[in-house]
Design a protein around this motif. Structure first.
Motif, PDB file in Angstrom:
ATOM      1  N   PRO A 127     -20.243  53.780  22.042  1.00  0.00           N
ATOM      2  CA  PRO A 127     -20.658  54.180  20.653  1.00  0.00           C
ATOM      3  C   PRO A 127     -21.480  55.336  20.622  1.00  0.00           C
ATOM      4  O   PRO A 127     -22.415  55.519  21.667  1.00  0.00           O
ATOM      5  N   ALA A 128     -21.286  56.037  19.519  1.00  0.00           N
ATOM      6  CA  ALA A 128     -21.953  57.536  19.608  1.00  0.00           C
ATOM      7  C   ALA A 128     -23.343  57.298  19.759  1.00  0.00           C
ATOM      8  O   ALA A 128     -23.991  58.152  20.722  1.00  0.00           O
ATOM      9  N   GLU A 129     -24.178  56.484  19.022  1.00  0.00           N
ATOM     10  CA  GLU A 129     -25.759  56.395  19.261  1.00  0.00           C
ATOM     11  C   GLU A 129     -26.181  56.123  20.592  1.00  0.00           C
ATOM     12  O   GLU A 129     -27.069  56.668  21.246  1.00  0.00           O
TER      13      GLU A 129
ATOM     14  N   GLU B  39     -25.634  59.116  22.857  1.00  0.00           N
ATOM     15  CA  GLU B  39     -26.648  60.047  22.986  1.00  0.00           C
ATOM     16  C   GLU B  39     -27.941  59.517  23.623  1.00  0.00           C
ATOM     17  O   GLU B  39     -28.644  60.268  24.224  1.00  0.00           O
ATOM     18  N   MET B  40     -28.279  58.293  23.418  1.00  0.00           N
ATOM     19  CA  MET B  40     -29.632  57.769  23.834  1.00  0.00           C
ATOM     20  C   MET B  40     -29.568  57.564  25.410  1.00  0.00           C
ATOM     21  O   MET B  40     -30.669  58.197  25.878  1.00  0.00           O
ATOM     22  N   MET B  41     -28.606  57.203  25.749  1.00  0.00           N
ATOM     23  CA  MET B  41     -28.485  57.207  27.385  1.00  0.00           C
ATOM     24  C   MET B  41     -28.467  58.535  28.069  1.00  0.00           C
ATOM     25  O   MET B  41     -28.885  58.656  29.158  1.00  0.00           O
ATOM     26  N   ALA B  42     -27.723  59.391  27.287  1.00  0.00           N
ATOM     27  CA  ALA B  42     -27.781  60.933  27.934  1.00  0.00           C
ATOM     28  C   ALA B  42     -29.196  61.417  27.830  1.00  0.00           C
ATOM     29  O   ALA B  42     -29.702  62.257  28.726  1.00  0.00           O
TER      30      ALA B  42
ATOM     31  N   ALA C 263     -31.413  62.977  30.808  1.00  0.00           N
ATOM     32  CA  ALA C 263     -31.996  64.186  31.055  1.00  0.00           C
ATOM     33  C   ALA C 263     -33.404  64.242  31.083  1.00  0.00           C
ATOM     34  O   ALA C 263     -34.158  65.060  31.736  1.00  0.00           O
ATOM     35  N   SER C 264     -33.999  63.233  30.855  1.00  0.00           N
ATOM     36  CA  SER C 264     -35.602  62.837  30.943  1.00  0.00           C
ATOM     37  C   SER C 264     -35.882  62.334  32.611  1.00  0.00           C
ATOM     38  O   SER C 264     -37.126  62.189  32.679  1.00  0.00           O
TER      39      SER C 264
END
Length: 414
Positions: free
Chosen positions: A264-266, A269-272, A276-277
């Motif tokens: 799922p797109a959202e 994005e959240m897991m990416a 990154a953090s």
């Protein structure tokens, strides 16, 4: 009168000779053995989806014998008397049958059956055991002198190393280079476990979680690659991608055992962003990994994942210690696996040219054609992260190390 008597005598003699020949022919017919799931039952017949020959119709007679096999003890010698009335669609059969002279029809002699409900109950029990008493991860090192393997295990929140030591008599299996099927994994040993392998083990964890005593171990050499979809052959269930790392075309084969999902797109994005953090171990894989074939998310195309044969594999009836072959593996997971299970199933028809996808497969010695264990769409955020950090587009199962997509790499329990 004499002529009639001679004719009668000749008839009797020829009848006896033909009877003897026919008797010898019947006795000389060797039974064949087939195993598969029940597709349908009818009047005096049963249709089985044999793993080797495809759909086979078996004729039942008054002489056919039925034996029930326990899912907990799949040895055919332990089978108990059963009845045809107990057999249903979806049950697992191993059948001894006599072929006709032309080999086109088969008459069932002995029908060994394992009920679908018994299989499902056993699978759940095994899945629970692997979930609560298992570890999975990447092999960091193998010490033959101490009989120990260091395994990097990962969760959604980070990673840690566990030192695995096999118990006496521990069972080892290894995936074949050209197969993603768990039931085609070969008997193996600690000596075949190599750094870089993905490994799943069942056993007992130490109190501090730093060590693990293994009863069963399954390992294999896997790779994860990513690319842009170039073309799709829906009928063949093949997808050609341009590998983002090598810039070469790779044909990805989707089988009934492949897990084909879309992030799922959202959530992607959240897991990416979390990667990154550094919240999930930075840009390193956080997934518990794909389950072996035989367990896992529902496959594309409506097929049934292939799991481990009960007793460690199928042997032909009459060989001694024979087992009921092809028993299904159960679903399993926890953490990443459970998350992936909830993602939408897709098929090759849902993909289009230009999509970016990531695939896990066994290492088969070729980089031009692979069989997908998992194929994930909607992975653009993870690939952008890998490219931005200069890590390329080949996962940690590959040569260069690189992108991290939760749940893509690795293997799971049967």
């Amino acid at each position: 009168m004499l002529q009639n008597a001679i004719v009668s005598l000749l008839i009797l003699l020829f009848s006896g000779v033909f009877g003897l020949v026919l008797g010898q022919t019947d006795a000389a017919i060797k039974p064949v053995y087939m195993a598969g799931d029940v597709v349908s039952l009818g009047d005096k017949k049963i249709v089985v989806n044999d793993a080797k020959t495809g759909t086979v119709e078996l004729t039942l007679t008054d002489k056919s014998v039925y034996k029930k096999v326990s899912a907990e003890n799949a040895n055919l010698t332990a089978a108990t008397p059963g009845t045809l009335a107990e057999i249903g669609v979806g049950d697992r059969l191993t059948v001894s049958a006599l072929p006709s002279a032309d080999g086109k029809t088969f008459t069932a002699r002995t029908v060994y059956y394992m009920t679908k409900s018994d299989i499902e109950a056993k699978n759940k029990k095994e899945a629970d055991a692997w979930r609560t008493r298992g570890i999975t991860g990447k092999v960091i090192s193998v010490n033959a002198a101490t009989n120990q393997v260091v395994v990097e295990t990962r969760t959604l929140t980070g990673s840690s190393n566990v030192t695995m030591t096999p118990k006496d008599g521990a069972k080892f299996l290894r995936y074949s280079q050209d197969s993603i099927r768990f039931d085609e994994a070969k008997a193996s040993s600690l000596a075949e476990v190599k750094a870089g392998d993905m490994l799943r083990a069942l056993g007992d964890k130490s109190t501090d979680g730093a060590s693990f005593a293994a009863e069963q171990v399954v390992a294999g050499a896997f790779q994860t690659i990513a690319g842009t979809v170039k073309s799709i052959d829906v009928e063949k269930r093949e997808v050609v991608i341009t590998d983002l790392q090598t810039k070469k075309d790779v044909t990805v084969v989707i089988s009934d055992a492949s897990v084909v999902k879309k992030f799922p797109a959202e959530q992607a994005e959240m897991m990416a962003r979390l990667q990154a953090s550094g919240g999930a171990g930075g840009a390193r894989p956080v997934g518990g990994g794909a389950r072996p074939v035989g367990g896992g998310a529902r496959p594309v195309g409506g097929g049934t994942p292939q799991g481990p044969p009960a007793g460690g594999g199928q042997t032909q009836p009459g060989s001694g210690g024979q087992t009921m072959g092809g028993q299904r593996g159960g679903n399993g997971g926890g953490g990443v696996d459970d998350m992936l299970e909830r993602f939408p199933n897709i098929t090759a028809a849902d993909l289009k040219a230009g999509d970016m996808i990531a695939i896990s497969s066994t290492k088969n010695g070729t980089n031009t054609r692979i069989k997908a264990i998992k194929l994930l769409a909607g992975v653009e955020p993870f690939l952008r992260l890998a490219q931005a950090s200069g890590q390329g587009a080949r996962g940690r199962g590959g040569v260069d190390g690189g992108f991290s997509i939760p749940g893509l790499d690795g293997i799971g329990f049967p």
